[in-house]
Each structure stands twice: as C-alpha cells, then as structure tokens.
Design a protein around this motif. Sequence first.
Motif, mmCIF file in Angstrom:
data_model
loop_
_atom_site.group_PDB
_atom_site.id
_atom_site.type_symbol
_atom_site.label_atom_id
_atom_site.label_comp_id
_atom_site.label_asym_id
_atom_site.label_seq_id
_atom_site.Cartn_x
_atom_site.Cartn_y
_atom_site.Cartn_z
ATOM 1 N N ARG A 155 -10.027 -4.168 6.437
ATOM 2 C CA ARG A 155 -8.728 -4.436 7.067
ATOM 3 C C ARG A 155 -7.583 -4.183 6.113
ATOM 4 N N ILE A 156 -7.693 -4.616 4.872
ATOM 5 C CA ILE A 156 -6.626 -4.419 3.891
ATOM 6 C C ILE A 156 -6.421 -2.937 3.592
ATOM 7 N N ALA A 157 -7.508 -2.184 3.477
ATOM 8 C CA ALA A 157 -7.394 -0.755 3.185
ATOM 9 C C ALA A 157 -6.685 -0.018 4.313
ATOM 10 N N LEU A 158 -7.082 -0.288 5.552
ATOM 11 C CA LEU A 158 -6.457 0.374 6.694
ATOM 12 C C LEU A 158 -4.994 -0.050 6.844
ATOM 13 N N ALA A 159 -4.732 -1.338 6.640
ATOM 14 C CA ALA A 159 -3.356 -1.833 6.745
ATOM 15 C C ALA A 159 -2.467 -1.212 5.676
ATOM 16 N N ALA A 160 -2.992 -1.035 4.468
ATOM 17 C CA ALA A 160 -2.213 -0.434 3.387
ATOM 18 C C ALA A 160 -1.844 1.001 3.717
ATOM 19 N N VAL A 161 -2.796 1.753 4.268
ATOM 20 C CA VAL A 161 -2.525 3.142 4.646
ATOM 21 C C VAL A 161 -1.433 3.204 5.711
ATOM 22 N N LEU A 204 2.462 4.725 5.329
ATOM 23 C CA LEU A 204 2.903 5.818 6.198
ATOM 24 C C LEU A 204 4.171 5.452 6.965
ATOM 25 N N ILE A 205 4.246 4.230 7.493
ATOM 26 C CA ILE A 205 5.427 3.837 8.269
ATOM 27 C C ILE A 205 6.653 3.743 7.379
ATOM 28 N N ASN A 206 6.462 3.324 6.134
ATOM 29 C CA ASN A 206 7.597 3.276 5.209
ATOM 30 C C ASN A 206 8.051 4.674 4.806
ATOM 31 N N HIS A 228 4.608 15.260 10.275
ATOM 32 C CA HIS A 228 3.159 15.062 10.266
ATOM 33 C C HIS A 228 2.762 13.594 10.459
ATOM 34 N N ILE A 229 3.645 12.663 10.142
ATOM 35 C CA ILE A 229 3.282 11.247 10.245
ATOM 36 C C ILE A 229 4.084 10.523 11.325
ATOM 37 N N GLY A 230 4.766 11.277 12.174
ATOM 38 C CA GLY A 230 5.539 10.652 13.247
ATOM 39 C C GLY A 230 4.687 9.868 14.221
ATOM 40 N N TRP A 231 3.381 10.146 14.258
ATOM 41 C CA TRP A 231 2.488 9.446 15.181
ATOM 42 C C TRP A 231 2.374 7.957 14.883
ATOM 43 N N ILE A 280 -3.207 -4.505 11.275
ATOM 44 C CA ILE A 280 -3.337 -3.172 10.692
ATOM 45 C C ILE A 280 -2.203 -2.245 11.095
ATOM 46 N N ILE A 281 -1.871 -2.187 12.378
ATOM 47 C CA ILE A 281 -0.923 -1.189 12.881
ATOM 48 C C ILE A 281 0.520 -1.673 12.822
ATOM 49 N N CYS A 282 0.758 -2.940 13.176
ATOM 50 C CA CYS A 282 2.129 -3.462 13.217
ATOM 51 C C CYS A 282 2.679 -3.660 11.799
ATOM 52 N N PRO A 283 3.756 -2.959 11.419
ATOM 53 C CA PRO A 283 4.276 -3.094 10.055
ATOM 54 C C PRO A 283 4.863 -4.470 9.765
ATOM 55 N N LEU A 284 5.427 -5.134 10.785
ATOM 56 C CA LEU A 284 5.977 -6.466 10.562
ATOM 57 C C LEU A 284 4.854 -7.464 10.305
ATOM 58 N N GLY A 285 3.712 -7.276 10.962
ATOM 59 C CA GLY A 285 2.568 -8.133 10.707
ATOM 60 C C GLY A 285 2.024 -7.957 9.308
ATOM 61 N N VAL A 286 1.950 -6.700 8.845
ATOM 62 C CA VAL A 286 1.468 -6.435 7.484
ATOM 63 C C VAL A 286 2.435 -7.016 6.458
ATOM 64 N N MET A 287 3.747 -6.911 6.735
ATOM 65 C CA MET A 287 4.735 -7.485 5.824
ATOM 66 C C MET A 287 4.557 -8.996 5.713
ATOM 67 N N GLN A 288 4.283 -9.660 6.826
ATOM 68 C CA GLN A 288 4.065 -11.105 6.789
ATOM 69 C C GLN A 288 2.811 -11.448 5.997
#
Length: 509
Positions: free
Chosen positions: A6-12, A16-18, A31-34, A69-77
Amino acid sequence: MLRKIRIALAAVMFILINLLFLSVTWSLTTHIGWVAKIQFLPALLALNFAVLAALVLLTLFFGRIYCSIICPLGVMQDVFGWLGKKQKKNRYSYSPEKKWLRYGMLAIFIICLILGFAPVTTLLAPYSAYGRIVNSLFRPLYDLLQNALASIESGYDSYMFSTVELWMRNVTTFIIALLTLIILGFLSWRNGRTYCNTICPVGTILSFFSRFSLLRIQFDKDKCTKCSLCMRNCKASAIDYQAGTVDYSRCVTCGDCTEKCKFDALHYSLKKREKDSANTPTVQPEQKSSVQPRGKKETIDENRRAFLIGSAMAVGTAAIAQTKIKVDGGLAVIEEKKAPHRETKITPPGSISIRHLEKHCTACQLCVSACPNNVLRPSTDTMHFMQPVLSFERGYCRPDCTHCSKVCPAGAIKPINRNDKTAIHIGRAVWIAENCVPVVNNDSCGACARHCPAWAIHMVDYTTKDGRAVQVPAVDAERCIGCGKCENLCPARPFSAIYVEGNEVHHIS
C-alpha cells in the motif's frame, strides 16, 4: 506485506499527482494526466462511467483502498498521521460511526452539486482541496527552486532551467489552501482519518460499497488476546477489539493493524461466511487483556504544533513573494496593469458556457497550474468560487495553446485542438475612449490593431471633445474571439483602453 504494498503504490500515485500539478514539463503532463482523470469526483462530473465502474469494482473487491492509494488528500493525511505516531505511538481509539454527520454532509454536498452552488462543493471535494494546496502553496516553492537553479547555471553558460514569474493569482484561494493544510494536517496528526470518515463525500459514497468488500481485515478469535494494539493503531477508528469487529465502511485497508498485531490474529482475507463466523469460538474470560487503563491524555507537544504551523506559514510567505515592478530598459518604471471590471466573466475556450463550467468544475486548479500564459486564475465571485476565469494583465490566451482543455479531468473544459480554438469566441473587445493614448495624450498608437490575431480591430478617425482628430481602434465583434492580446499589449496604465467582456455562451464562427 499489505502495508508495504500500500505504501509503495501510494507513494507512486502521490509523486505523479504532484508532478502533474507542478507542471514540470508539458510532455510529462501529457503522459501522467490520467492520475487526475481516475479521481472519483472528476470522473463523476465528466460522466466517465468506465472509471466510475472500475473504482466501484475496486472497492467491492479490496475495500476502500482508493482512499489510501489514489486520493492525494488521503495520502497527505497519512503522512501527517505518520508524523503524529513519531510523537506518540499507539495513539488512536475506537469510536462509533457518526452517521448523522457523514450522511448529513453527503446530502448537503449532493444538493449543492445539483444546484451548482460552487462555494460548498469546491470546499468539500477532496481531490480539489489537495490541488489548491499544491498550486497555491507548493508551486511557489518549486518555482523559487527553479529560479535559483536557473540563476546558478547561467553562470556556467547552461540554460536547462528557465526563470518563471512569481505572482499571487488569488489571495482568497491562497488563504483557503493554507487553512485547509493546517486544519487537515492537525486533525490527521492528532486523530488520523477524521476528515475522511466524517466530512469527505467521496469517502462516504465509497463506504456504501466497502461494507460488502470481498477482501477485508478479519479477526482470528482463537489467536486474539485483546491486547488492543490493533485499535490503538487504527487511524480510521474502525476497530472494536473487545467485540472483535471492524467497521468496513470506515476501514481504508492501510494494513497498519495487521503489522502491529503480535499474535497473528488479524488477516486481510476473503470475507467469511456468516455460519463460519457464528461457529468461531470466543475468547475465554481468563484471556482478557492485562493492559492497564491509560491515564489522562498526554499533553500535546506545543513545539511540534508550532513547527507545523510555522512551516505552513513559511510556505505562504514564499508564495506571496513576487516581483511588483517592471522596468523598461532600466530607464522608467512601468506601472502594473490592473484588471478591469467585467460585466461577464471570461471562461476558458472549451468550457462551452459559464453555466456548463459552474456545473462541472471542482476548482482543483489544475488548469490554472497548466496555463503557460498566466491568464487563468481562480474566481472570487461567490457563485463561481475559485473556478477558473481569464484575465490579461500578465499575458493573453494564445490561439495555438490548448493546455487547459487537455488537463481538465471533470469535463468542465472540453478537449479542443488548435483549429477549434481559433474559431471559438469566448468574448469580445470593448474600447474605452477615456483611457486611450491617442485621445488622452494626442499620440499615435494602434498597438491593438497591429497585434490582433483575428484581424478584428482597425483604426478609424475620431474627433475628441476638444476638437482634435486622432486615430482610434474600432472592433469588429463578429471577428473578435476574445483572446485578450489587445488588452494585454495596450500601453495604457493601469487600466487598458481596450478590454474583453466575456460571452455567457461561447459561439463558433
């Protein structure tokens, strides 16, 4: 292993979102707009049913891994929660689900979304909240670093980095982004996923499906000793170790509990059938935990809180710092342009109309970040709060640029090509005699006519109030596309003698 994956996927995903919001290079952005298009709320507004179906199936199978993993606000928290654990371990406790708050906030969000009331929907949308944080707080720091590198390498005759202008796009948006970072950072540092499981509308929607997930965290009651470590490490407050249950509507499948369990009593496995669960032996009374009740809560580390708030304020200071004076050849100070009052705001090409934009835009600021011409900025209008509008003090909307339409994940700005853009009329130019250089100073000008890419402006004879004959611009509204080049290049200061009024509905010539 679950937590490490989970941490590895969330970090990737987080990196990318940043990178997307920082707009490091346009080729990378394409290339990363998805990563923006797979966010739940933008996909919902864009009616991207394939993405929505994939996210629902993902939740039904794995649980709420979207939030971890996908939500950037969740990863930030999660990052702030990890910092909180450094200060005090085993800090969390179980609390029952606050249904009245969760579903009340979801109802308010849906009603405002249907009515198009942007001030509420833009504030509650998790992906958009994080986008504003990056664009308003982190982007200025990145630009400062880029300018520093450009200054250093110029001394070695190397020009890999170019300097960029630092300027405040919207003070209100900056303040809201800063407050969002401080409030959510403090809540997650202290209590974990408080926002996700009480306020976030996306988390509440996904909770309906996560209750029925096939894979889930489950107790092995034969091995459980009621030590409470799982509960005290659950940032979602979803584990009731006394009852041996997990609230799957709030569990974000982070894996922290399985890692902390010393007796291998928690597993991430397929959902047990009801009859199997009923036949599972219970723990005998003599196996009750010997853990002593905790005393009163430890005092919050004021130095740590001061450090977090101080860091956020430092980011704000960096964003405010900007060049305020332009000098022409070092000989004269040129007064900065000011935005005129527009009766109708100008929305980006591809947004179709003001109404279409306000119904679909989540104010994530991705288009503002991607704009290379510095013409997009968040609106201060109450009904279109923080949604993008055009203003031409620092540039104009180039006819060959379609960046904003290519990055919008919510369908608020439809994809267009260069040929489409040159035919889209987003506004029309308006001339103001009182500001015009030939009328005021009796000097010849014609800058607007010379630079108009649509050939919509030509110079005509004009007699001033004091009887002077001068040449002034006349606008052909049928040809004007509203690009703002005339307004941007007009030498009149602080207000241009020609400015653009928006079209409520764009039309194509």
